[in-house]
Design a protein around this motif. Structure first.
Motif, short mmCIF file in Angstrom:
data_model
loop_
_atom_site.label_atom_id
_atom_site.label_comp_id
_atom_site.label_asym_id
_atom_site.label_seq_id
_atom_site.Cartn_x
_atom_site.Cartn_y
_atom_site.Cartn_z
N ALA A 40 0.80 -1.23 0.00
CA ALA A 40 0.00 0.00 0.00
C ALA A 40 0.83 1.28 0.00
O ALA A 40 0.38 2.31 -0.51
CB ALA A 40 -0.94 -0.02 1.19
N ALA A 41 2.04 1.24 0.55
CA ALA A 41 2.86 2.45 0.57
C ALA A 41 3.15 2.89 -0.86
O ALA A 41 3.15 4.08 -1.19
CB ALA A 41 4.16 2.20 1.31
N ALA A 44 0.03 4.49 -2.36
CA ALA A 44 -0.17 5.86 -1.90
C ALA A 44 0.72 6.82 -2.69
O ALA A 44 0.28 7.88 -3.15
CB ALA A 44 0.15 5.96 -0.41
N PRO A 198 -0.91 0.64 4.33
CA PRO A 198 0.48 0.97 4.01
C PRO A 198 1.47 0.73 5.15
O PRO A 198 1.14 0.89 6.32
CB PRO A 198 0.42 2.47 3.69
N ASP A 199 2.69 0.34 4.75
CA ASP A 199 3.79 0.25 5.70
C ASP A 199 4.87 1.17 5.14
O ASP A 199 5.61 0.81 4.23
CB ASP A 199 4.28 -1.21 5.76
N PHE A 200 4.93 2.39 5.68
CA PHE A 200 5.77 3.41 5.04
C PHE A 200 7.27 3.13 5.18
O PHE A 200 8.08 3.76 4.52
CB PHE A 200 5.39 4.81 5.53
#
Ligand code: PFF
Length: 459
Positions: A40-41, A44, A198-200
């Protein structure tokens, strides 16, 4: 000029341009980039780049095309800036290069459609063998090029627009159907979670560069495809609204492609990091597990969807050099189409051979610090998509802001959008082309070139 033709209305233009944008980039490349970029990062960042960096470029490209009613090279000359013609020529060459390898992958997609229909689900385990077999993949590449030739040679409204009007709605219906089906699979939610939460910490320069390249590639920007399509648009169309619709359609379909794919992948407990093979290696096994007829139907539908998406994009890629030949050299359209298609096919031969057939081309280059070599086709993609397209974006926005100037751009945007002046859209586009695009794109391109090609670790 009689030869040029044009789109019959707004819907025709938006569907054709969305057809150009929606392609292998959305359904094949986007999910595997998401997989490699940490989920998901990446999504984004991609969304951010599409709306903040790519959208102003899209508006500018359509405006330049519509103002001049010419191909990318002729457009700069017609605006009175002959020195900038080189930028248009470069875009045309870049498009030709992209098509040369894009058509190879499009051929794989069509080949897989045939394999699915025949029930050959083990094709996934034989992907290497498949791409190495130059006669088969070469044959599919020729077939795909013939489909493209057929559409482009019929002209803008009778070919490109008509094909988009049939293929795009079919594609949307198919993708929605497949997403709904994918949601019913076991572990679908795990896939969705990977895709949307997300995992930024996963963000690094490489993922930023890929997300940026993906935003430009996916929206067909930076090389003049949208200038070319813009040149067929009527003066009373609202460019900003059309650009927004095209961007939303593209992002929406990429998003749906992820929603479809990750449940498929997680339902079998497979690795999301499958790279370019994610679709071609992993998916046939998933379809096989559905059993018999259902597997044939879902698998066939998926690869037909991929082929349709690719076709409306190869059409736009071919149209760029064709419009150049028609406008600038007065070549008859059908002749131009054939000539360019043959040249593109020949340029694509090394890419055809770079997937197992030729050892040298398969292990073409090893980037500094990389663990394994990169093949010629991927290398061309890195240069053309991830470097040239953003560079094209920098130059196009700088041209519009500092050479052609805001007043002229605005005048063009006001045609079809009388309230443009003073609107939020005006400020958004203006800020984008004057400052944000040139600045941010330059920083990102320089950093990524340093890292990819010179091995400089920046962070
Ligand atoms: N946008 C297409 C895709 O995402 O597959 C690829 C593409 C088409 C890039 C046309 C550039 C272009 F001019």
């Amino acid at each position: 000029m009689a030869q040029r033709g044009g789109f019959s209305n707004r819907l025709g233009f938006v569907l054709a341009a969305a057809g150009s944008a929606v392609g292998l980039g959305n359904i094949w490349k986007f999910p595997f980039e998401v997989g490699q970029g940490g989920g998901a990062a990446f999504v984004a960042m991609y969304l951010l780049f599409c709306f903040i960096l790519a959208f102003p470029v899209m508006v500018t490209e359509i405006a330049i095309g519509r103002k001049t009613q010419l191909n990318p090279a002729g457009a700069y000359t017609a605006l009175g800036y002959r020195k900038w013609r080189g930028l248009g020529v470069l875009g045309i060459l870049c498009g030709t290069l992209i098509l040369s390898y894009y058509n190879v992958v499009a051929g794989w997609a069509f080949g897989y459609f045939v394999e699915m229909i025949l029930g050959n689900f083990d094709i996934g385990t034989r992907f290497g063998e498949f791409t190495r077999d130059i006669t088969t993949v070469g044959g599919y590449a020729i077939v795909f090029m013939l489909f493209t030739i057929f559409i482009v040679s019929r002209g803008v409204s009778g070919g490109i627009e008509k094909a988009a009007k049939i293929l795009m709605p079919t594609l949307i219906a198919m993708i929605i159907g497949l997403v709904i089906y994918a949601m019913t699979l076991p572990n679908a939610m795990k896939g969705i979670e990977f895709y949307l939460v997300p995992d930024f910490s996963e963000i690094n320069l490489k993922t930023i560069r890929s997300a940026l390249g993906q935003a430009f590639f996916s929206l067909s920007l930076g090389m003049g495809a949208i200038i070319t399509y813009g040149s067929y648009v009527d003066k009373n169309e609202n460019i900003v609204a059309s650009a927004a619709l095209i961007t939303l359609a593209d992002v929406g379909i990429a998003f749906l492609a992820g929603l479809m794919l990750f449940p498929f992948v997680f339902s079998q407990g497979l690795d999301t990091n499958g790279g370019a093979g994610l679709i071609f290696i992993t998916l046939p096994g998933v379809f096989e597990s559905l059993g018999g007829h259902l597997g044939v139907i879902i698998g066939g539908a998926f690869f037909l969807l991929l082929s349709f998406a690719a076709l409306t994009s190869t059409v736009s890629l071919l149209e760029v050099p064709v419009s150049y030949a028609v406008d600038e050299h007065r070549v008859e359209r059908k002749k131009a189409v054939l000539l360019v298609a043959v040249i593109v096919f020949i340029i694509g031969i090394p890419s055809l051979m770079a997937n197992g057939y030729s050892k040298i081309l398969t292990n073409f280059i090893t980037y500094i610090g990389a663990e394994s070599p990169t093949d010629f086709m991927t290398f061309v993609g890195h240069i053309a998509n991830d470097t040239f397209l953003p560079v094209g974006g920098i130059l196009i926005t700088m041209f519009a802001a500092y050479v052609w100037k805001k007043e002229n751009l605005n005048r063009e945007l006001e045609a079809g959008y009388p309230n443009f002046k003073g609107s939020f859209a005006e400020k958004y586009v203006d800020l984008g082309i004057r400052i944000i695009c040139p600045l941010v794109l330059s920083i990102l391109v320089i950093m990524s070139v340093l890292e990819t090609f010179f091995g400089v670790e920046l962070f």
